[in-house]
Design a protein around this motif. Sequence first.
Motif, PDB file in Angstrom:
ATOM      1  N   PRO A  12       0.807  -1.230   0.000  1.00 51.44           N
ATOM      2  CA  PRO A  12       0.000   0.000   0.000  1.00 51.44           C
ATOM      3  C   PRO A  12       0.839   1.279   0.000  1.00 51.44           C
ATOM      4  O   PRO A  12       0.466   2.257  -0.660  1.00 51.44           O
ATOM      5  CB  PRO A  12      -0.825  -0.131   1.287  1.00 51.44           C
ATOM      6  N   LEU A  13       1.949   1.288   0.751  1.00 51.64           N
ATOM      7  CA  LEU A  13       2.794   2.483   0.800  1.00 51.64           C
ATOM      8  C   LEU A  13       3.297   2.852  -0.591  1.00 51.64           C
ATOM      9  O   LEU A  13       3.297   4.028  -0.984  1.00 51.64           O
ATOM     10  CB  LEU A  13       3.984   2.236   1.742  1.00 51.64           C
ATOM     11  N   ARG A  48       1.949   1.908  -3.495  1.00 50.38           N
ATOM     12  CA  ARG A  48       0.793   2.335  -4.305  1.00 50.38           C
ATOM     13  C   ARG A  48       0.481   3.809  -4.045  1.00 50.38           C
ATOM     14  O   ARG A  48       0.187   4.566  -4.974  1.00 50.38           O
ATOM     15  CB  ARG A  48      -0.422   1.459  -4.004  1.00 50.38           C
ATOM     16  N   ARG A  49       0.538   4.189  -2.777  1.00 57.39           N
ATOM     17  CA  ARG A  49       0.256   5.588  -2.417  1.00 57.39           C
ATOM     18  C   ARG A  49       1.293   6.526  -3.040  1.00 57.39           C
ATOM     19  O   ARG A  49       0.943   7.556  -3.631  1.00 57.39           O
ATOM     20  CB  ARG A  49       0.275   5.728  -0.895  1.00 57.39           C
ATOM     21  N   ASN A  50       2.569   6.181  -2.925  1.00 58.76           N
ATOM     22  CA  ASN A  50       3.627   7.023  -3.492  1.00 58.76           C
ATOM     23  C   ASN A  50       3.491   7.132  -5.010  1.00 58.76           C
ATOM     24  O   ASN A  50       3.681   8.210  -5.587  1.00 58.76           O
ATOM     25  CB  ASN A  50       5.004   6.452  -3.143  1.00 58.76           C
ATOM     26  N   ALA A  63       0.742   6.880  -6.786  1.00 61.69           N
ATOM     27  CA  ALA A  63      -0.399   7.749  -7.086  1.00 61.69           C
ATOM     28  C   ALA A  63      -0.034   9.219  -6.906  1.00 61.69           C
ATOM     29  O   ALA A  63      -0.431  10.072  -7.711  1.00 61.69           O
ATOM     30  CB  ALA A  63      -1.579   7.380  -6.185  1.00 61.69           C
ATOM     31  N   LEU A  64       0.738   9.534  -5.872  1.00 58.91           N
ATOM     32  CA  LEU A  64       1.166  10.922  -5.646  1.00 58.91           C
ATOM     33  C   LEU A  64       2.049  11.416  -6.783  1.00 58.91           C
ATOM     34  O   LEU A  64       1.906  12.557  -7.245  1.00 58.91           O
ATOM     35  CB  LEU A  64       1.905  11.034  -4.309  1.00 58.91           C
ATOM     36  N   VAL A  75       5.306  12.334  -0.531  1.00 56.99           N
ATOM     37  CA  VAL A  75       5.882  11.007  -0.778  1.00 56.99           C
ATOM     38  C   VAL A  75       6.850  10.648   0.341  1.00 56.99           C
ATOM     39  O   VAL A  75       7.771  11.400   0.657  1.00 56.99           O
ATOM     40  CB  VAL A  75       6.603  10.972  -2.138  1.00 56.99           C
TER      41      VAL A  75
END
Length: 422
Positions: free
Chosen positions: A7-8, A10-12, A14-15, A193
């Motif tokens: 998840p971490l 994926r989040r980065n 997306a950012l 990020v």
Amino acid sequence: MFAQVPPLIRRNTALFALTQSFTGAGMQFAYGFGPLMVMELTGSASLAGLSVGLIGVSRFLVAYPAGKITDTYGRKPGIQLGLVLALIGTLTLFTAMRQQNVWIFIVGLLIFGMGMNAAQQLRIAAADMYPPKFRAQALGFVALGSLVGLIIGPIMIRISEAIAPHLGQDPLGLPWLMLPVLILAGMGLATLVRPDPKEIGMNLQKYYPDYVPAHKADGSDADRPKTDFSARELLSNSRMRLAIVSNCAANGNMSIVMVLTSLVLHHHGHSLGAIAFSHMFHSAGMFAFTIPLGRLADRFGRERVMFPGVATTIVGAILLALTSHWWSVTLGTFLVGIGWAAANVAATALIADHAPAEHRGRAIGVNDSFAGATSVFAALVTGPLIDWSGLPATGLTAVLLAAVPFALLTSQRRTAAAQGGT
């Protein structure tokens, strides 16, 4: 793919994709309207390639230093520095058009180009966070963020055309005053990020427990003693040379086509809005298909996507050279865009596979420096070629430039066959 990604990360990702979304409109302006800005400021069609050439110069100047900064201090500082430079450049370009000063324009476009090209460390940051089996798709996901810029760009141009006369502003200058809002938003997103992608890249096993670095003779992702980066060593690898030459060919072809598209459509009386929409299709080719292209490169191999991509730019350049209608020109520039995307994603992934995380910024910086130099050459010869030989000869020059990697590939295969037969 993403079901297997932490998840971490994926989040980065997306950012970074959102950051690319907010900042992508600027390069669309620079490529799409730079030639028209030069013509307005100089009154000379022979100098039309100056704008694309300046972007190439800026890329050549900044690519390796930006890679050195991000290899030393992390990817985020390099990205943020690039966005600060881009912000300064937008304001300088607005001033240039307001004062109708070509020298301010040159300075502004160089600053803007260096900033935007330094911010392309976003690609390296994406490559850092993924193992090789997902790497090209990750590059494609971040590049896909530029599609938002395709929507924003024409809207801003339409607004500029409508309100510039009432404000006493140049319609080619006013959009540059709107861009800082988008760049500031991108800077804010990149700040979120965490941790720095370089740190992730140097510790992939921590994020992907099943990941085992490959022990290959060429050093791809291998556990080996740390050594200083060597551009000569990078270029001594035949696969790296082909990747760099293929990327250069696609970039040089695109630089010529970028100039020709604006000039051809402008010559036939199309409005700035129509030119903007044509460049929107070109940019759609560049970014809309990056994820499936990346998936193909991950599944079937980098070269099996890279070489067809370069071949596609040849088809697009032929259409642009030999036709004059809006739809045929737009189809040609679209094909050049999608061919460039395939070559760029595959070549970047191939180089990222070869280089360890602590060298990756400089390795891709070498690639980008060569691509920048090729773009400078291609853009600067475009104007004189138009004056001397006309548009078709200029388009055919783009075809010949894109054919270079195939000549190199043939030469390498013949050499290998000769050595195998002795």
